[in-house]
Motif scaffolding. Structure first.
Motif, short mmCIF file in Angstrom:
data_model
loop_
_atom_site.label_atom_id
_atom_site.label_comp_id
_atom_site.label_asym_id
_atom_site.label_seq_id
_atom_site.Cartn_x
_atom_site.Cartn_y
_atom_site.Cartn_z
N ILE A 42 16.66 -1.84 5.69
CA ILE A 42 17.93 -1.43 6.17
C ILE A 42 17.96 -1.89 7.73
CG2 ILE A 42 19.95 -0.24 6.20
CD1 ILE A 42 19.64 -0.79 3.52
N ASP A 43 18.88 -2.12 8.19
CA ASP A 43 18.91 -2.41 9.57
C ASP A 43 18.99 -1.25 10.42
OD1 ASP A 43 18.60 -5.41 9.41
OD2 ASP A 43 20.65 -5.79 9.66
N ASP A 44 18.36 -1.37 11.45
CA ASP A 44 18.23 0.20 12.68
C ASP A 44 19.80 0.21 12.86
OD1 ASP A 44 15.44 -0.26 12.77
OD2 ASP A 44 15.68 -0.23 14.93
N GLY A 45 20.12 1.60 12.58
CA GLY A 45 21.49 1.94 12.99
C GLY A 45 22.73 1.56 12.25
N ARG A 46 22.69 0.70 11.28
CA ARG A 46 23.67 0.06 10.43
C ARG A 46 24.32 1.27 9.63
NH1 ARG A 46 23.32 -4.94 6.90
NH2 ARG A 46 23.15 -5.87 8.71
N PHE A 47 23.57 2.21 9.22
CA PHE A 47 24.32 3.41 8.53
C PHE A 47 23.99 4.74 9.11
CE2 PHE A 47 23.71 -0.15 5.52
CZ PHE A 47 25.19 -0.62 5.26
N GLY A 48 24.34 4.88 10.51
CA GLY A 48 23.92 6.11 10.91
C GLY A 48 22.99 5.78 12.27
N TYR A 49 22.13 6.73 12.90
CA TYR A 49 21.28 6.51 13.90
C TYR A 49 19.97 6.45 13.33
CZ TYR A 49 25.52 8.46 16.36
OH TYR A 49 26.63 8.80 16.71
N PRO A 50 18.98 5.67 14.02
CA PRO A 50 17.64 5.45 13.68
C PRO A 50 16.83 6.62 13.88
CG PRO A 50 18.40 3.74 15.58
CD PRO A 50 19.63 4.62 15.19
N ARG A 83 18.50 4.04 2.97
CA ARG A 83 18.43 4.46 4.27
C ARG A 83 17.47 3.99 5.29
NH1 ARG A 83 19.67 10.72 3.66
NH2 ARG A 83 19.79 10.59 5.96
N VAL A 84 16.25 3.48 4.45
CA VAL A 84 14.86 3.26 5.00
C VAL A 84 14.96 1.89 5.64
CG1 VAL A 84 12.65 2.96 4.74
CG2 VAL A 84 13.82 4.73 3.28
N ILE A 85 14.49 1.93 7.06
CA ILE A 85 14.49 0.73 8.08
C ILE A 85 12.91 0.03 7.70
CG2 ILE A 85 14.10 0.03 10.43
CD1 ILE A 85 15.97 2.43 11.11
N ALA A 86 11.92 1.10 7.69
CA ALA A 86 10.70 0.63 7.50
C ALA A 86 9.63 1.99 6.97
CB ALA A 86 9.94 -0.16 8.39
N GLY A 87 8.68 2.01 6.31
CA GLY A 87 7.78 2.96 5.97
C GLY A 87 6.58 2.87 5.44
N GLY A 88 5.60 3.85 5.55
CA GLY A 88 4.39 3.62 5.02
C GLY A 88 3.36 4.69 5.43
N PRO A 89 2.05 4.75 4.94
CA PRO A 89 1.26 5.72 5.21
C PRO A 89 0.47 5.68 6.83
CG PRO A 89 0.31 4.41 3.72
CD PRO A 89 1.58 3.76 3.88
#
Length: 185
Positions: A42-50, A83-89
């Protein structure tokens, strides 16, 4: 890339020079391995604040196999949140990224949130959080900024002109032109 390149870059980093004379050995490093599932993006800030969630694992004897047991559940939670922009360990740094001794020791999740309460709720309700994986769990808002300063963009959710940041980065000695960062072009 190899750790020697990271340490070399950190020794020249203006803020680190101001803080400790450029001693990169005083900086805790991690390797971040992004989850490569396209349904997360999901793009940064598209649905709220990053925001970013940084969770550092508890001691191995306290967590057992929680990370592996909740892996599928966490991925499902992240995908369903939309809601996730990116994630990982986060992994222990090793000389080479494919070293098997580079074990996961935490998580870095970038996501969008309406406000601080929603950000905290999102982090605390992750299945790995609920099972007690993390010794330390933090949530921070952040501004999107390319660390080179070359691709600074205006943030429509805040009154923070991006061009001022680029000028400041240039003033502080960061590379902001194509000729200074040929490896990015």
């Amino acid at each position: 890339s190899e750790l020697k390149h990271v340490h070399s870059m950190l020794r020249e980093e203006p803020n680190l020079i101001d803080l400790n004379g450029g001693d990169s050995n005083q900086v805790q490093l991690y390797r971040w391995r992004q989850i490569r599932d396209y349904t997360l993006r999901i793009d940064d800030g598209r649905f709220g604040y990053p925001c970013m969630m940084i969770g550092l694992d508890d001691e191995p004897e306290n967590i057992g196999n929680i990370r592996e047991e909740t892996k599928a559940e966490v991925l499902e939670y992240l995908i369903k949140s939309e809601r996730v922009i990116a994630g990982g360990p986060l992994h222990l740094p090793t000389e080479f990224k494919d070293d098997p001794s580079s074990i996961p020791v935490g998580d870095l999740i970038l996501f969008n949130a309406k406000d601080r309460d929603h950000a905290i709720q999102f982090a605390e309700e992750m299945p790995s959080s609920l099972k007690g994986l993390y010794k330390e769990l933090r949530v921070h808002f952040y501004n999107s900024l390319d660390v080179t300063g070359k691709f600074v963009s205006e943030d429509p959710m805040r009154d923070a002109p991006g061009y001022q940041m680029k000028e400041a980065l240039e003033y502080w000695g960061y590379p902001v032109d194509d000729a200074q960062t040929p490896w990015l072009n």
